[in-house]
Scaffold this active site. Sequence first.
Site, PDB file in Angstrom:
ATOM      1  N   HIS A 173      38.983  49.477  34.385  1.00  0.00           N
ATOM      2  CA  HIS A 173      37.781  48.856  33.951  1.00  0.00           C
ATOM      3  C   HIS A 173      37.053  48.868  31.893  1.00  0.00           C
ATOM      4  O   HIS A 173      36.481  48.793  31.384  1.00  0.00           O
ATOM      5  CB  HIS A 173      36.051  48.558  34.852  1.00  0.00           C
ATOM      6  CG  HIS A 173      37.356  48.213  35.857  1.00  0.00           C
ATOM      7  ND1 HIS A 173      37.466  47.071  35.916  1.00  0.00           N
ATOM      8  CD2 HIS A 173      36.820  49.104  36.961  1.00  0.00           C
ATOM      9  CE1 HIS A 173      37.748  46.846  37.231  1.00  0.00           C
ATOM     10  NE2 HIS A 173      37.485  48.046  38.175  1.00  0.00           N
ATOM     11  N   ASP A 209      45.632  47.132  40.923  1.00  0.00           N
ATOM     12  CA  ASP A 209      44.240  47.750  42.208  1.00  0.00           C
ATOM     13  C   ASP A 209      43.674  46.740  42.740  1.00  0.00           C
ATOM     14  O   ASP A 209      44.104  45.231  42.141  1.00  0.00           O
ATOM     15  CB  ASP A 209      43.864  48.164  40.720  1.00  0.00           C
ATOM     16  CG  ASP A 209      42.378  48.972  41.265  1.00  0.00           C
ATOM     17  OD1 ASP A 209      42.332  50.187  41.600  1.00  0.00           O
ATOM     18  OD2 ASP A 209      41.398  48.147  41.602  1.00  0.00           O
ATOM     19  N   HIS A 211      41.168  45.211  42.272  1.00  0.00           N
ATOM     20  CA  HIS A 211      39.616  44.786  41.379  1.00  0.00           C
ATOM     21  C   HIS A 211      40.933  44.537  40.127  1.00  0.00           C
ATOM     22  O   HIS A 211      41.422  44.838  39.509  1.00  0.00           O
ATOM     23  CB  HIS A 211      39.218  45.511  40.957  1.00  0.00           C
ATOM     24  CG  HIS A 211      37.799  45.774  42.428  1.00  0.00           C
ATOM     25  ND1 HIS A 211      38.323  47.416  42.481  1.00  0.00           N
ATOM     26  CD2 HIS A 211      37.555  45.321  43.341  1.00  0.00           C
ATOM     27  CE1 HIS A 211      37.985  47.459  43.990  1.00  0.00           C
ATOM     28  NE2 HIS A 211      36.634  46.222  44.064  1.00  0.00           N
ATOM     29  N   ASP A 299      43.114  50.259  46.463  1.00  0.00           N
ATOM     30  CA  ASP A 299      41.947  49.919  47.135  1.00  0.00           C
ATOM     31  C   ASP A 299      41.654  48.832  47.811  1.00  0.00           C
ATOM     32  O   ASP A 299      41.097  48.253  48.401  1.00  0.00           O
ATOM     33  CB  ASP A 299      40.899  50.543  46.272  1.00  0.00           C
ATOM     34  CG  ASP A 299      41.839  50.135  45.157  1.00  0.00           C
ATOM     35  OD1 ASP A 299      41.935  49.597  44.669  1.00  0.00           O
ATOM     36  OD2 ASP A 299      40.221  49.951  44.454  1.00  0.00           O
ATOM     37  N   TYR A 339      39.807  54.708  47.737  1.00  0.00           N
ATOM     38  CA  TYR A 339      39.188  55.812  47.895  1.00  0.00           C
ATOM     39  C   TYR A 339      38.574  56.116  49.106  1.00  0.00           C
ATOM     40  O   TYR A 339      37.990  56.738  49.727  1.00  0.00           O
ATOM     41  CB  TYR A 339      37.250  54.916  47.576  1.00  0.00           C
ATOM     42  CG  TYR A 339      37.571  54.838  45.568  1.00  0.00           C
ATOM     43  CD1 TYR A 339      37.339  55.446  45.110  1.00  0.00           C
ATOM     44  CD2 TYR A 339      38.106  53.209  46.116  1.00  0.00           C
ATOM     45  CE1 TYR A 339      37.540  54.833  44.266  1.00  0.00           C
ATOM     46  CE2 TYR A 339      38.084  52.608  44.361  1.00  0.00           C
ATOM     47  CZ  TYR A 339      37.597  54.059  42.805  1.00  0.00           C
ATOM     48  OH  TYR A 339      38.379  52.906  42.114  1.00  0.00           O
TER      49      TYR A 339
END
Length: 367
Positions: A173, A209, A211, A299, A339
């Site tokens: 990010h 990922d 996101h 995730d 996570y």
Amino acid sequence: MDAASRIPVVWSETTLAHRPDREVWIGMPMDGSELPERVSAIEQTLRLAGHAFIEATGHPVDALSSVHSPDLVRHLSTGYDAWVDGGFVEHGQDRVVPYFFPTAAMLGPISSTQASSVHARAGQFCYDTMTTLGPGSWEAIRAAADCALTAAGLVVAGQTRRAYALCRPPGHHVTADAFGGSCYLNNAALAAQALVDGGHERVAIVDVDAHHGNGTAAIFYERADVFYGSVHVDPGAGWFPHVVGYAGETGRGDGENATQNVPLAPGTGDAGFLDGVRRLADSARQHGSTALVVSLGVDAAADDPESPLEVTRTGYSRAGAVLLRDLDLPTVVIQEGGYHLATLGDLVAAFLGGSGYASPKRSSAHA
């Protein structure tokens, strides 16, 4: 595990030094989720699986500016000490948390000046209130970058065809100038640039990922030599990073058509996820990439609190087969999200083990 599936793991115990036990979301203090126990969970599983571990080597701080502005690196390296010197810990806030964000909407046509006070400067470099700096943060951030650069160096030198960097905190990010989303330096972008600098004229980054890696996309958005492709939960369904990560973002200028996003609806599951991975692998081939970086977030798994995509262990193993075995390029795998501590290590092991998994051939409908 057969020998072909054993990928060297580059790691550093220093990545555990960053402890974001709390974060601020919608104005509320929350328990942190990007915890050092993530490293321990992955490390234990991969050691049991037979992967060899290599200690990351240090790199000069200037190496971090290959994809980041020196001002960002300076803020990350000095921000917490400046916060302590400013008396904010004495006032009860032991983490650097921005409160002020000089956005383009605020500034209009006026160019900004870097703020003199650290509490204002924090919002010039961090774009959310969740991504805090504290004691030990800079040491862990730099160690994560060292993991990525060491792994890329092993691949460039021909010492291994594939290497996995156990990076933590994650990085996809982070843009050239700002950080957020629990990320501080863009480890995948650093690895990709190291591969370019090491002689690969065209490099692909495939981000799995949950996101969208807005930072990686932004860093390479106007470049033709690095393809960025991401399969992720649709930001239009309310997921971070909300305002970017859409299919219409394909690059600009020299980078036109070197960016590809595959946003997925919540609940998509293995079939749609793997179709997106295969599409991105095909695009990496068409790009003419001679090396690959994988941003490996796990995730998107069903048990992970950060994603609704419901990808299974088998889905990750098959994704590993597509990217590590079938695409078969010199590859650096960079750890991003994931996570759920109980399943995190096993999902990473499943992906890395996919290099020895014979994935099903694609049907002509996907060609």
